[in-house]
Design a protein around this motif. Structure first.
Motif, PDB file in Angstrom:
ATOM      1  N   ALA A 274     -15.878   1.795  10.795  1.00 18.09           N
ATOM      2  CA  ALA A 274     -15.572   3.153  10.337  1.00 18.09           C
ATOM      3  C   ALA A 274     -14.273   3.175   9.545  1.00 18.09           C
ATOM      4  N   ALA A 275     -13.244   2.471  10.029  1.00 22.52           N
ATOM      5  CA  ALA A 275     -11.956   2.443   9.339  1.00 22.52           C
ATOM      6  C   ALA A 275     -12.072   1.770   7.975  1.00 22.52           C
ATOM      7  N   ASP A 276     -12.941   0.763   7.872  1.00 21.34           N
ATOM      8  CA  ASP A 276     -13.103   0.041   6.608  1.00 21.34           C
ATOM      9  C   ASP A 276     -13.721   0.905   5.508  1.00 21.34           C
ATOM     10  N   GLU A 277     -14.305   2.028   5.882  1.00 18.41           N
ATOM     11  CA  GLU A 277     -14.946   2.889   4.887  1.00 18.41           C
ATOM     12  C   GLU A 277     -13.941   3.691   4.066  1.00 18.41           C
ATOM     13  N   TYR A 278     -12.698   3.786   4.551  1.00 18.16           N
ATOM     14  CA  TYR A 278     -11.713   4.636   3.880  1.00 18.16           C
ATOM     15  C   TYR A 278     -10.701   3.810   3.104  1.00 18.16           C
ATOM     16  N   PRO A 279     -10.231   4.323   1.975  1.00 12.69           N
ATOM     17  CA  PRO A 279      -9.202   3.615   1.203  1.00 12.69           C
ATOM     18  C   PRO A 279      -7.888   3.525   1.967  1.00 12.69           C
TER      19      PRO A 279
ATOM     20  N   ALA B 281      -2.152  -7.189  -4.082  1.00  6.98           N
ATOM     21  CA  ALA B 281      -1.797  -6.231  -5.135  1.00  6.98           C
ATOM     22  C   ALA B 281      -2.978  -5.933  -6.054  1.00  6.98           C
ATOM     23  N   SER B 282      -3.898  -6.896  -6.172  1.00 11.89           N
ATOM     24  CA  SER B 282      -5.069  -6.685  -7.025  1.00 11.89           C
ATOM     25  C   SER B 282      -6.109  -5.783  -6.377  1.00 11.89           C
TER      26      SER B 282
ATOM     27  N   GLN C  44     -10.688  -2.053  -1.321  1.00 13.54           N
ATOM     28  CA  GLN C  44     -12.090  -1.855  -1.657  1.00 13.54           C
ATOM     29  C   GLN C  44     -12.846  -3.170  -1.806  1.00 13.54           C
ATOM     30  N   ARG C  45     -12.169  -4.184  -2.343  1.00 13.19           N
ATOM     31  CA  ARG C  45     -12.787  -5.506  -2.457  1.00 13.19           C
ATOM     32  C   ARG C  45     -12.764  -6.228  -1.112  1.00 13.19           C
ATOM     33  N   TRP C  46     -11.606  -6.153  -0.447  1.00 11.06           N
ATOM     34  CA  TRP C  46     -11.432  -6.783   0.861  1.00 11.06           C
ATOM     35  C   TRP C  46     -11.009  -5.712   1.864  1.00 11.06           C
ATOM     36  N   PRO C  47     -11.965  -5.035   2.483  1.00 13.48           N
ATOM     37  CA  PRO C  47     -11.593  -4.009   3.473  1.00 13.48           C
ATOM     38  C   PRO C  47     -10.687  -4.612   4.549  1.00 13.48           C
TER      39      PRO C  47
END
Length: 273
Positions: free
Chosen positions: A144-149, A245-246, A251-254
């Protein structure tokens, strides 16, 4: 052994909850567990990591003591330093621990408890010793936490829910184990040894440094060791920071946070003995 160490705090404020000591015969690396809830303690995570690290460095200097016994005694010693705090609190300060000790009898011993890693490069290839039990807890809350920025209020709220679920499984069967206030956690550490003459080099890393390999996949363990040996451990940490920083929003690596404290200690066996 030729040794080199680098440690970078996660943020510009310079606060670093990792701790390390390194000598030709002993490496101790700790990763203080981030506190997102109350702790019942008047001391911070960095205080705990520093005092436990110092106790372990002193205890492990006695080559007759098994590393698990060193860890157990160190946990007990630090608990005595702040016994007036609520050490039964589920969030009491804690730290993941890795130790590597090079003995005069020709063996190199290691201990890992919590999400830190020892990477051994020997005549038998690469062996990675790590403890990922914490990541196997609170799985629904983690997803669930990984779904948010990263940096959003929703992310922060989800992280607190995840932390509570994680702490409910700390230092208990079926959960994960970490150095906190109970010396019995030392019994759950992964320990082993390898003939020193077979070891070409090894690294001890906190998960903030290891993330360039797992989960980012931007380097292999061989490549990490090569870079650290040729250009120093800080070169690896700089690659970690560039990768983070990238992907500032995760979003790429939750992940839990944009950057994490990162420490890498390297030893190279130049004598072959």
């Amino acid at each position: 052994m030729r040794t080199a160490v680098a440690s970078l705090a996660s943020g510009s404020d310079g606060d670093n909850e990792d701790w390390y000591s390194a000598s030709p015969h002993l490496f101790v690396v700790l990763d203080g567990a981030t506190a997102r809830t109350g702790t019942g303690c008047s001391h911070g995570i960095a205080w705990y990591a520093a005092h436990l690290g110092a106790a372990l460095s002193e205890g492990a200097s006695d080559s007759t003591l098994p590393l698990q016994q060193v860890l157990s005694a160190g946990i007990e010693r630090v608990a005595g330093l702040h016994s007036w705090c609520d050490l039964s609190h589920s969030g009491t300060p804690s730290a993941a621990v890795a130790m590597v000790r090079i003995q005069d009898d020709g063996w190199t011993e290691y201990l890992v408890l919590g999400d830190v890693s020892v990477v051994l490069d020997s005549t038998y290839g690469i062996k990675t010793v790590s403890d990922d039990r914490v990541s196997q807890t609170a799985t629904a809350e983690r997803r669930a936490a990984d779904e948010y920025p990263i940096g959003t209020a929703l992310k922060n709220e989800a992280m607190i829910r995840m932390k509570h679920a994680e702490l409910a499984m700390r230092n208990r069967p079926g959960g994960y184990w970490i150095a906190a206030a109970d010396p019995a956690a030392a019994d759950q550490a992964t320990v082993g040894r390898v003939a020193t003459g077979d070891v070409r080099r090894f690294a001890v890393l906190t998960d903030g440094a290891a993330r360039i390999v797992v989960p980012f996949g931007e380097m292999t363990w061989d490549e990490l060791l090569d870079l650290a040996e040729k250009h120093g451990p800080e070169a690896v940490l700089r690659k970690v920071r560039a990768a983070e920083a990238s992907d500032p929003l995760g979003q790429r690596w939750p992940r839990n946070k944009r950057s994490d404290d990162a420490t890498l200690a390297l030893a190279v066996n130049e004598s072959g003995e």
